[in-house]
Every structure is written in structure tokens, then in C-alpha cells.
Design a protein around this motif. Structure first.
Motif, PDB file in Angstrom:
ATOM      1  N   GLY A 169       0.810  -1.217   0.000  1.00 35.76           N
ATOM      2  CA  GLY A 169       0.000   0.000   0.000  1.00 35.76           C
ATOM      3  C   GLY A 169       0.844   1.268   0.000  1.00 35.76           C
ATOM      4  O   GLY A 169       0.341   2.357  -0.262  1.00 35.76           O
ATOM      5  N   HIS A 170       2.127   1.097   0.313  1.00 39.40           N
ATOM      6  CA  HIS A 170       3.004   2.268   0.398  1.00 39.40           C
ATOM      7  C   HIS A 170       4.040   2.303  -0.717  1.00 39.40           C
ATOM      8  O   HIS A 170       5.077   2.943  -0.581  1.00 39.40           O
ATOM      9  CB  HIS A 170       3.633   2.357   1.790  1.00 39.40           C
ATOM     10  N   MET A 171       3.772   1.612  -1.816  1.00 40.23           N
ATOM     11  CA  MET A 171       4.642   1.832  -2.982  1.00 40.23           C
ATOM     12  C   MET A 171       4.256   3.178  -3.583  1.00 40.23           C
ATOM     13  O   MET A 171       3.075   3.557  -3.618  1.00 40.23           O
ATOM     14  CB  MET A 171       4.503   0.702  -4.013  1.00 40.23           C
ATOM     15  N   LYS A 179       0.209  13.559   0.617  1.00 37.40           N
ATOM     16  CA  LYS A 179       1.072  13.103   1.707  1.00 37.40           C
ATOM     17  C   LYS A 179       0.400  11.948   2.449  1.00 37.40           C
ATOM     18  O   LYS A 179      -0.792  11.979   2.728  1.00 37.40           O
ATOM     19  CB  LYS A 179       1.334  14.276   2.663  1.00 37.40           C
ATOM     20  N   CYS A 180       1.194  10.944   2.755  1.00 40.01           N
ATOM     21  CA  CYS A 180       0.681   9.744   3.433  1.00 40.01           C
ATOM     22  C   CYS A 180       1.135   9.759   4.894  1.00 40.01           C
ATOM     23  O   CYS A 180       2.160  10.346   5.236  1.00 40.01           O
ATOM     24  CB  CYS A 180       1.214   8.508   2.722  1.00 40.01           C
ATOM     25  N   ALA A 181       0.377   9.064   5.760  1.00 42.71           N
ATOM     26  CA  ALA A 181       0.740   8.964   7.181  1.00 42.71           C
ATOM     27  C   ALA A 181       2.094   8.287   7.378  1.00 42.71           C
ATOM     28  O   ALA A 181       2.744   8.457   8.408  1.00 42.71           O
ATOM     29  CB  ALA A 181      -0.334   8.189   7.940  1.00 42.71           C
ATOM     30  N   CYS A 182       2.567   7.534   6.386  1.00 40.93           N
ATOM     31  CA  CYS A 182       3.858   6.841   6.518  1.00 40.93           C
ATOM     32  C   CYS A 182       5.040   7.790   6.335  1.00 40.93           C
ATOM     33  O   CYS A 182       6.186   7.413   6.546  1.00 40.93           O
ATOM     34  CB  CYS A 182       3.954   5.691   5.521  1.00 40.93           C
ATOM     35  N   GLY A 183       4.768   9.024   5.897  1.00 40.57           N
ATOM     36  CA  GLY A 183       5.841  10.001   5.706  1.00 40.57           C
ATOM     37  C   GLY A 183       6.195  10.220   4.248  1.00 40.57           C
ATOM     38  O   GLY A 183       6.854  11.199   3.900  1.00 40.57           O
ATOM     39  N   GLY A 186       2.171  10.245  -2.236  1.00 43.05           N
ATOM     40  CA  GLY A 186       1.645   9.551  -3.409  1.00 43.05           C
ATOM     41  C   GLY A 186       1.686   8.043  -3.319  1.00 43.05           C
ATOM     42  O   GLY A 186       1.788   7.350  -4.330  1.00 43.05           O
ATOM     43  N   CYS A 187       1.563   7.508  -2.079  1.00 40.52           N
ATOM     44  CA  CYS A 187       1.522   6.056  -1.898  1.00 40.52           C
ATOM     45  C   CYS A 187       0.268   5.484  -2.568  1.00 40.52           C
ATOM     46  O   CYS A 187      -0.736   6.172  -2.721  1.00 40.52           O
ATOM     47  CB  CYS A 187       1.482   5.700  -0.418  1.00 40.52           C
ATOM     48  N   TRP A 188       0.362   4.205  -2.916  1.00 39.36           N
ATOM     49  CA  TRP A 188      -0.760   3.528  -3.587  1.00 39.36           C
ATOM     50  C   TRP A 188      -2.057   3.726  -2.805  1.00 39.36           C
ATOM     51  O   TRP A 188      -3.096   4.014  -3.366  1.00 39.36           O
ATOM     52  CB  TRP A 188      -0.436   2.040  -3.736  1.00 39.36           C
TER      53      TRP A 188
HETATM   54 ZN   LIG Z   1       2.463   5.613   2.673  1.00 38.80          ZN
END
Ligand SMILES: [Zn+2]
Length: 325
Positions: A169-171, A179-183, A186-188
Motif C-alpha cells: 500500500g506504500h509503494m 502526503k501519506c501517514a507513513c511520511g 503519493g503512496c498507492w
Molecule cells: Zn504511505
């Protein structure tokens, strides 16, 4: 109780929204189940207490003592340290850092306890019991609020060197994306998940575009859900149709990457959003076939997952039975 004591696995699916408990027979039949809210915002201590109470309750309801169990197996929404049995971090469980959940539960109940990431559990379940049976190389994609995944290579769950492999999910799909919560950006899952879909609908309607959706939620844009977008799309609403098409396109782009990198025999797609079926899956499949390497795309099957909401507890039960400790 039909099952023989000593053989049941007490499986727990610890999610950001609910804690599911189940008693699972050696034939992987769920012989009892129970749910309760996680109330994750309260932090780790109350959640651990609720989890323990949930285990006690299902045991008491079925007159089973912990020593009669094969073990307790917990599938948790978070990063797991397999060696130490810790939940090291979880985007869905605020405040959880290095919580020794395996030790806490095994000390409390005095039985072998197992801990696995929930998406990996679902992948194991889908491979052993669901759509992926007999498939050597399988990728299990779960599209709900976010996107989770598990990778099976040559019949075994792939953990990677750190144990965290499978965070598909974070590719990165769009370096300039949201922006994603993972830092990362544009994550999947920022582009192809249920949350991404509702966010895009809210954004466009907020900009003044017309849609049936606006009427369906009586102007309360926060009430827009994936189901409502699907319903509007099926009723011919152009904005909802465009959003579904966009989501399917991003879903397909991620599938292209997975197919090119892994050349799996099958990718299963499950989770809340997958309930849309071919409305979402068919355009994603088509895009994958157009863009991925022919050698790989011509042999991969993209199919709906079979296990549904019980994938987590079933996979946890498989994990307990296949683990040595
Ligand atoms: Zn992410």
C-alpha cells in the motif's frame, strides 16, 4: 461444542476499529465468534485490557479453559517484531510503541501465544484456505480504508530481512501525490483506497461540481462513503463514474508494478472496496494487461479474495498451527 478440546485455536483480529475473537477448529471452521470495539484512541493500556477481557469472555461463554487450547493467535494491525513478539508501531493503534503483546497474553493465559501482522495473516489464510490454494506465488491485496498486502513466494509467506515486507500500500505511485501517514507522498493507498475515493469526491463536490452524491448525503459531504459512490456510479452519475474510473486506474497501476516485479500466478483483491466487483476490478485488470510485461501479465489471474472479513482470524489460526513455538 463439536471440536475436540486441546485443538481449538483462539484467534484474535486486533484492528483499529474492532477486536474480533474466534474459536477455530483444526478444520478451520469458526465455531464461535465475538466482536467488540477497539476504541483505539484511548491508547494501548485500555485496548490491551479489552483484548484480554474479550479472550476471557469467549472462553467463559464456551466453558473452555486456556490449557485446552492449541494456542492463542493474534493478527494485529501494525508492524511486528517477530523475534520478540512486539507490536513496534501501528498507524491504526495510536500510541503503540514496542508493546510486548505476545508476552502479556501468554503470561496471562499460560498458553502458547502467536503474533502476526493482520495483512500477512490474511495472505496466509487466502493461500491455505481461500482463492489462492495451490498457487505457488500469490499476492494478496486488501483494499479498504487503506491498502494492505501479503506476499507468498514458493508457498511461504515472505517477510523480508526486516520482517516488514509486503507493505504494498506504500509503494510510490505519484511522487507529487498526496502526503501519506507513513511520511512518503503519493503512496498507492493514498490514490486507490476507499479513503482516497471519498476524499476525491469530497474535494470535487466542494469545488462546486454537481453530483447525485450531494443529494444522497443531503449536502453533508462527510457522509460520503465508498458504497454511496458506487451506488451513484451505477445510477449513471458522471462524477461518481469518473472517480470509480480514476480509482480503478490507480489500482491497475499498482497491479502493473506487482506483476512486473513478482510475476505472481495470482493476485487476490479483497477488502471493503473489492465489494464493487468488476466495476472496479475489470478496468484495473485491463490496464494491467495493457501495461505490464506480456510474459508476466498473460499468466497472472486477478481474482476477488474468498475469505472475507474472517481472513484475519483464519490466517491467525493457520499461523499458530504452522508455527513451531
Ligand atoms: Zn504511505
Amino acid at each position: 461444542m463439536e471440536a475436540v478440546p486441546g485443538e481449538l485455536v483462539l484467534a484474535v483480529d486486533l484492528g483499529g476499529t474492532k477486536i474480533s475473537t474466534a474459536l477455530v477448529s483444526p478444520q478451520y471452521r469458526v465455531v464461535a465468534r465475538d466482536y467488540q470495539l477497539t476504541l483505539a484512541a484511548e491508547g494501548p493500556q485500555p485496548v490491551v485490557a479489552r483484548l484480554i477481557a474479550a479472550i476471557e469472555r469467549i472462553l467463559a461463554d464456551h466453558s473452555i479453559s486456556p490449557t485446552q487450547l492449541h494456542g492463542i493467535s493474534i493478527a494485529a494491525a501494525g508492524a511486528i517484531d517477530r523475534e520478540r513478539g512486539l507490536i513496534t508501531l501501528s498507524p491504526n493503534l495510536p500510541g503503540w510503541h514496542d508493546i510486548a503483546l505476545r508476552e502479556i497474553v501468554s503470561a496471562r493465559f499460560g498458553v502458547g501465544t502467536f503474533l502476526i501482522n493482520d495483512a500477512k495473516a490474511a495472505a496466509l489464510g487466502e493461500h491455505r484456505l481461500g482463492a489462492g490454494q495451490g498457487v505457488d506465488n500469490l499476492i494478496v491485496v486488501t483494499v479498504g480504508t487503506g491498502i494492505g498486502g501479503g506476499i507468498i513466494i514458493n508457498g511461504s509467506l515472505y517477510y523480508g530481512t526486516s520482517g516488514s515486507a509486503g507493505e504494498i500500500g506504500h509503494m510510490t505511485i505519484d511522487v507529487n501525490g498526496p502526503k501519506c501517514a507513513c511520511g512518503n507522498t503519493g503512496c498507492w493507498e493514498m490514490l486507490a483506497s476507499g479513503a482516497a475515493m471519498t476524499r476525491e469526491a469530497v474535494r470535487r463536490i466542494g469545488l462546486g461540481e454537481n453530483s447525485l452524491l450531494n443529494e444522497m448525503v443531503k449536502g453533508r459531504l462527510t457522509d460520503i462513503t465508498g458504497e454511496k459512490i458506487e451506488a451513484a456510479a451505477r445510477r449513471g452519475d458522471p462524477l461518481a463514474q469518473q472517480i470509480v474510473a480514476r480509482t480503478a486506474q490507480y489500482l491497475g497501476v499498482g497491479l502493473v508494478n506487482l506483476v512486473n516485479i513478482f510475476s505472481p500466478g495470482m493476485i487476490t483483491v479483497g477488502g471493503g472496496l473489492a465489494k464493487m466487483g468488476d466495476l472496479l476490478l475489470e478496468p484495473a485488470r485491463r490496464l494491467m494487461r495493457e501495461r505490464a510485461f506480456h510474459q508476466a501479465s498473460s499468466v497472472v489471474r486477478i481474482v476477488p479474495a474468498q475469505l472475507g472479513p474472517e481472513a484475519g482470524v483464519l490466517g491467525a489460526a493457520v499461523f499458530a498451527r504452522e508455527s513451531d513455538r
